[in-house]
Design a protein around this motif. Structure first.
Motif, PDB file in Angstrom:
ATOM      1  N   TYR A 113      -1.741   6.533  -5.564  1.00 41.49           N
ATOM      2  CA  TYR A 113      -2.938   7.042  -4.881  1.00 41.49           C
ATOM      3  C   TYR A 113      -2.672   8.191  -3.919  1.00 41.49           C
ATOM      4  CZ  TYR A 113      -4.786   2.640  -6.646  1.00 41.49           C
ATOM      5  OH  TYR A 113      -5.151   1.596  -7.456  1.00 41.49           O
ATOM      6  N   GLN A 114      -1.392   8.456  -3.593  1.00 41.21           N
ATOM      7  CA  GLN A 114      -1.059   9.490  -2.622  1.00 41.21           C
ATOM      8  C   GLN A 114      -1.844   9.252  -1.322  1.00 41.21           C
ATOM      9  OE1 GLN A 114       1.417  11.568  -3.138  1.00 41.21           O
ATOM     10  NE2 GLN A 114       1.737  10.763  -5.211  1.00 41.21           N
ATOM     11  N   ALA A 115      -2.584  10.246  -0.859  1.00 40.76           N
ATOM     12  CA  ALA A 115      -3.321  10.094   0.409  1.00 40.76           C
ATOM     13  C   ALA A 115      -4.746   9.595   0.193  1.00 40.76           C
ATOM     14  CB  ALA A 115      -3.353  11.433   1.148  1.00 40.76           C
ATOM     15  N   THR A 116      -5.140   9.365  -1.047  1.00 40.87           N
ATOM     16  CA  THR A 116      -6.507   8.917  -1.329  1.00 40.87           C
ATOM     17  C   THR A 116      -6.609   7.394  -1.210  1.00 40.87           C
ATOM     18  OG1 THR A 116      -6.066   8.689  -3.704  1.00 40.87           O
ATOM     19  CG2 THR A 116      -6.799  10.851  -2.910  1.00 40.87           C
ATOM     20  N   ASN A 117      -7.844   6.912  -1.332  1.00 40.15           N
ATOM     21  CA  ASN A 117      -8.107   5.461  -1.367  1.00 40.15           C
ATOM     22  C   ASN A 117      -7.677   4.750  -0.088  1.00 40.15           C
ATOM     23  OD1 ASN A 117      -9.479   3.924  -3.335  1.00 40.15           O
ATOM     24  ND2 ASN A 117      -7.663   2.675  -3.648  1.00 40.15           N
ATOM     25  N   LYS A 118      -7.777   5.432   1.045  1.00 38.77           N
ATOM     26  CA  LYS A 118      -7.370   4.817   2.307  1.00 38.77           C
ATOM     27  C   LYS A 118      -8.254   3.620   2.625  1.00 38.77           C
ATOM     28  CE  LYS A 118      -4.750   7.839   5.295  1.00 38.77           C
ATOM     29  NZ  LYS A 118      -4.642   8.367   6.668  1.00 38.77           N
ATOM     30  N   GLY A 119      -7.619   2.571   3.092  1.00 40.97           N
ATOM     31  CA  GLY A 119      -8.348   1.359   3.423  1.00 40.97           C
ATOM     32  C   GLY A 119      -8.641   0.482   2.224  1.00 40.97           C
ATOM     33  N   LYS A 120      -8.356   0.974   1.008  1.00 43.58           N
ATOM     34  CA  LYS A 120      -8.602   0.208  -0.207  1.00 43.58           C
ATOM     35  C   LYS A 120      -7.300  -0.122  -0.929  1.00 43.58           C
ATOM     36  CE  LYS A 120     -13.082   0.226   0.051  1.00 43.58           C
ATOM     37  NZ  LYS A 120     -13.860  -1.019   0.194  1.00 43.58           N
ATOM     38  N   LYS A 121      -6.172   0.068  -0.238  1.00 44.91           N
ATOM     39  CA  LYS A 121      -4.868  -0.272  -0.807  1.00 44.91           C
ATOM     40  C   LYS A 121      -4.366  -1.551  -0.127  1.00 44.91           C
ATOM     41  CE  LYS A 121      -3.711   3.983   0.194  1.00 44.91           C
ATOM     42  NZ  LYS A 121      -3.055   5.288   0.377  1.00 44.91           N
ATOM     43  N   ARG A 122      -3.985  -2.520  -0.950  1.00 46.02           N
ATOM     44  CA  ARG A 122      -3.662  -3.831  -0.384  1.00 46.02           C
ATOM     45  C   ARG A 122      -2.440  -4.432  -1.065  1.00 46.02           C
ATOM     46  NH1 ARG A 122      -6.323  -9.341  -0.933  1.00 46.02           N
ATOM     47  NH2 ARG A 122      -7.564  -8.456  -2.614  1.00 46.02           N
ATOM     48  N   LEU A 123      -1.619  -5.085  -0.263  1.00 45.05           N
ATOM     49  CA  LEU A 123      -0.483  -5.865  -0.749  1.00 45.05           C
ATOM     50  C   LEU A 123      -0.770  -7.334  -0.487  1.00 45.05           C
ATOM     51  CD1 LEU A 123       2.398  -3.711   0.787  1.00 45.05           C
ATOM     52  CD2 LEU A 123       1.781  -3.783  -1.626  1.00 45.05           C
ATOM     53  N   CYS A 124      -0.460  -8.188  -1.456  1.00 44.45           N
ATOM     54  CA  CYS A 124      -0.641  -9.632  -1.288  1.00 44.45           C
ATOM     55  C   CYS A 124       0.681 -10.311  -1.609  1.00 44.45           C
ATOM     56  CB  CYS A 124      -1.757 -10.147  -2.196  1.00 44.45           C
ATOM     57  SG  CYS A 124      -2.043 -11.927  -2.038  1.00 44.45           S
ATOM     58  N   LEU A 125       1.337 -10.830  -0.593  1.00 45.44           N
ATOM     59  CA  LEU A 125       2.638 -11.473  -0.727  1.00 45.44           C
ATOM     60  C   LEU A 125       2.467 -12.985  -0.755  1.00 45.44           C
ATOM     61  CD1 LEU A 125       5.819 -11.467  -0.548  1.00 45.44           C
ATOM     62  CD2 LEU A 125       5.520 -11.476   1.947  1.00 45.44           C
ATOM     63  N   ILE A 126       3.034 -13.634  -1.782  1.00 42.38           N
ATOM     64  CA  ILE A 126       3.015 -15.094  -1.869  1.00 42.38           C
ATOM     65  C   ILE A 126       4.461 -15.572  -1.932  1.00 42.38           C
ATOM     66  CG2 ILE A 126       2.219 -17.107  -3.156  1.00 42.38           C
ATOM     67  CD1 ILE A 126      -0.025 -15.460  -4.291  1.00 42.38           C
ATOM     68  N   THR A 127       4.890 -16.281  -0.905  1.00 44.29           N
ATOM     69  CA  THR A 127       6.266 -16.772  -0.807  1.00 44.29           C
ATOM     70  C   THR A 127       6.302 -17.984   0.102  1.00 44.29           C
ATOM     71  OG1 THR A 127       8.527 -16.157  -0.187  1.00 44.29           O
ATOM     72  CG2 THR A 127       6.749 -15.223   1.133  1.00 44.29           C
ATOM     73  N   ASN A 128       7.433 -18.708   0.073  1.00 45.48           N
ATOM     74  CA  ASN A 128       7.603 -19.798   1.028  1.00 45.48           C
ATOM     75  C   ASN A 128       8.447 -19.371   2.222  1.00 45.48           C
ATOM     76  OD1 ASN A 128      10.121 -19.657  -0.162  1.00 45.48           O
ATOM     77  ND2 ASN A 128       9.926 -21.597  -1.264  1.00 45.48           N
TER      78      ASN A 128
END
Length: 682
Positions: A113-128
């Motif tokens: 996305y480079q500099a676009t899509n700000k606020g709509k980029k998300r990481l979801c980490l699932i770990t113990n």
């Protein structure tokens, strides 16, 4: 078209310590994609797994390192194949480093996305988070987290960390767990991130959010405390009911080869003249009509707009009251939150001062709200202070809509304490019932609350999504059985039932349980077969009435007993009980006085028995007792000996104190009543 699309990268720990929870992770991720196919079909999702023996990511090829991290799927638009991909998640042989996985996921989002899509980029980490992370070549682990967090903020990324612990993954080294928790919480302090801890499959299912709904203000303006004091506030929706997705009609008439077919079904309506059914009436010649009795009154849109109530947009204080005066069950609709206008220090100070003063004095405010200019309805609600526990978060208010007088439904139920002593539970029964209720508490003091609202999904919606995905692949598939994870929400916990078996048995043994047979006949036919004057349990009659309630306005001649019981069962006004009793008295007088050779005495007797039972249930013994005295006196004056003699074999007597606690008649007086009346007639 896809302006609000989200770019999401799932970071999944598949190391050895995660083996026990991998089946649940497959379900959660599959459900996430199923929902996105409905709500966000333009969203793009990538999948990264870490803890694997293999290494496959671009950063390893470019700069080295980042071992045991595999990009399972690059960022692409969601599709059905991704749902199937989660069923084949690999099982890793190495302890996963979640920081490496986060950096790989960030790199994917930046390159996509480079500099676009700000606020709509998300990481979801699932770990113990049970395994240690590698030491950084430069600086401490905290420095490494700060650097990653700074890059996330610079590129407008969000992150949520779902840490699976407790019953799902067991325990680990406390020192390592504490360090990982500190590092993950550091993300929350430095950037837009949150960390949640889950201990059950149900909580895991609710912890992974399908979509982040951007809050939208419903009001921006002044909170008017008086003519000279106003506070700039913004109002957002705090909660909102999640409903079924909008289902549209689908047309299969388009040829299969047409890739651009929308398959939409358009519905057009035609209005035709009554005089000439073949003539179509154009829109400019149509006008709405409203029934007024037998007439239809036409009202044009211009006239309708002229009489509409159009209040000015405003939020005004009506006054303050003690918080104890506003009951929780008064709340209607969704909850809104009032916050001070962002960037306005004076507004923040004023809101904080008002909220803390209301909290200290245990007060709430009553507001009159018109959210938009020209809004047709006015809302009256209660403003409750919400004191923030964080210095970075300003104080605010919660707002709940209150009912108007016509919204309130008055249901008049007799108090349990007014029932006869024979109907009251003894101490043993009361204790058994109390223990049963305590056993079913979802938030016992010694344990963590079960089914936390933030982490408990709607089981009906979850099952709908799964069945929809199944039907998309197999159109003839039947509804599958309820998933085990959803059973924990909808069914009782078997471990709790076995643990508290003694409490359940004590309740069972304290009461005489009878089977309540299913009623197959309508209430009217049942009551005709078993009139309300019989000696059988009055509860049967009550259940019969509950089958099909009928709104009866008066007691008729054909079925007076049924009409009386229907009127007594109405709860839309407290006046129906007194009206039903008075109407039944008049009906009995009429039947007795207008009877030829005793022809109506049988029906009058049934009406009298129904009146007696109704007065017991509604705790109106005096009305019946006075009426029975008066009826005997009238019968004696008018030489109606045969009617009074018909009452004696049925044992119809006064209502005693044991039957209705408000009665002034003792049991002996009730038993001797018929004897005295019989002697008078002799």
């Amino acid at each position: 078209m896809a302006r609000n699309k989200e770019g999401l990268v799932l970071l999944l720990d598949v190391g050895p310590t995660m083996y026990s929870v991998l089946p649940e992770i497959k379900k959660v991720c599959s459900m996430l994609i199923q929902k996105k196919l409905i709500y966000g079909k333009f969203d793009e999702v990538g999948v990264v797994v870490f803890g694997t023996q293999e290494t496959d990511n671009e950063l390893t090829k470019e700069v080295g390192g980042y071992e045991h991290v595999v990009v399972l799927r690059n960022i692409k638009v969601v599709d059905g194949d991704l749902v199937d991909a989660f069923q084949e998640l690999p099982r890793g042989n190495f302890d996963g480093d979640y920081l490496d996985a986060i950096v790989v996921g960030m790199d994917m989002l930046i390159k996509k996305y480079q500099a676009t899509n700000k606020g709509k980029k998300r990481l979801c980490l699932i770990t113990n988070a049970l395994c240690p992370i590698k030491d950084s070549c430069e600086g401490t682990k905290e420095d490494q987290v700060n650097t990653i967090a700074a890059q996330m903020s610079a590129h407008g990324m969000k992150m949520e960390s779902v840490i699976v612990r407790g019953r799902l993954c067991g325990g680990g080294d406390q020192r390592i767990m504490a360090e990982n928790d500190r590092l993950l919480n550091l993300f929350s302090e430095k950037t837009s991130a949150r960390a949640v801890y889950v201990e059950s499959p149900t909580a895991l299912l609710g912890a992974v959010k399908t979509r982040n709904i951007s809050p939208v203000t419903i009001f921006r303006g002044d909170l008017e405390l008086g003519s000279k004091m106003k506070i700039k506030v913004w109002v957002y929706k705090k909660t909102s009911e999640e409903k079924f997705p909008t289902l549209k009609k689908y047309s299969d008439k388009a040829p299969p080869s047409d890739r651009f077919a929308t398959h939409e079904v358009k519905v057009d309506y035609e209005y035709k003249s009554v005089e000439d059914p073949n003539k179509v009436v154009p829109p400019e010649q149509r006008i709405k009509g409203y029934r007024y009795g037998p007439q239809v009154v036409p009202i044009s849109s211009a006239e309708w707009d002229a009489v509409k109530f159009k209040p000015e947009k405003s939020v005004k204080l009506l006054g303050f009251t003690d918080a104890s005066n506003i009951m929780r069950h008064y709340y209607m609709k969704d909850v809104n939150v009032f916050i001070p206008e962002p960037g306005n220090a004076r507004a923040a100070l004023a809101v904080s001062a008002l909220a803390r003063a209301m909290k200290e004095m245990n007060k709430v405010a009553i507001l009159r709200c018109v959210w938009r200019q020209g809004q047709g309805s006015v809302v009256v609600g209660v403003l409750t202070p919400n004191i923030s526990e964080k210095d970075s978060t300003p104080d605010s208010f919660y707002f709940n809509v209150l009912p108007f007088a016509e919204d309130v439904r008055e249901f008049q139920f007799p108090s349990f304490s007014s029932f006869p002593a024979s109907w009251q539970p003894n101490e043993q029964q009361q204790e058994a019932a109390d223990n049963l209720v305590k056993m079913l508490d979802l938030a016992p003091s010694a344990k963590q609350e079960a089914l936390l609202p933030d982490f408990t999904p709607n089981p009906v919606l979850e099952r709908f999504y799964r069945h929809l995905e199944l039907k998309s692949k197999h159109p003839d598939a039947a509804v599958p059985p309820l998933d085990e994870t959803l059973k924990t929400i909808t069914e009782a916990d078997p471990d709790l039932l076995s643990e508290k078996k003694d409490v359940i048995d004590a309740f069972y043994n304290s009461f005489e349980l009878k089977e309540n047979p299913r009623l197959k006949k309508s209430s009217k036919r049942l009551l005709e077969k078993k009139p309300s004057g019989s000696d059988e349990d009055c509860q049967d009659t009550t259940n019969a009435l509950a089958v099909k309630p009928v709104k009866v306005e008066k007691i008729g001649d054909s079925s007076p007993v049924q009409d009386f019981e229907a009127m007594m069962s109405r709860r839309d006004s407290p006046d129906w009980v007194s009206k039903a009793i008075q109407d039944m008295k008049n009906k009995i007088y009429s039947l007795v006085e207008n009877s030829y050779d005793g022809g109506n005495h049988g029906k009058a007797l049934e009406c009298l028995l129904a009146l007696r039972k109704g007065c017991i249930l509604e705790q109106e013994p005096k009305q019946f007792n006075d009426f029975l005295h008066h009826l005997f006196n009238v019968s004696q004056e008018k030489k109606l000996r045969n009617f009074c003699e018909s009452l004696i074999p049925r044992g119809l007597t006064l209502i005693s104190k044991s039957e209705a606690i408000d009665s002034e008649v003792t049991d002996d007086e009730a038993r001797n009543f018929l004897v005295k009346k019989e002697l008078k007639f002799e």
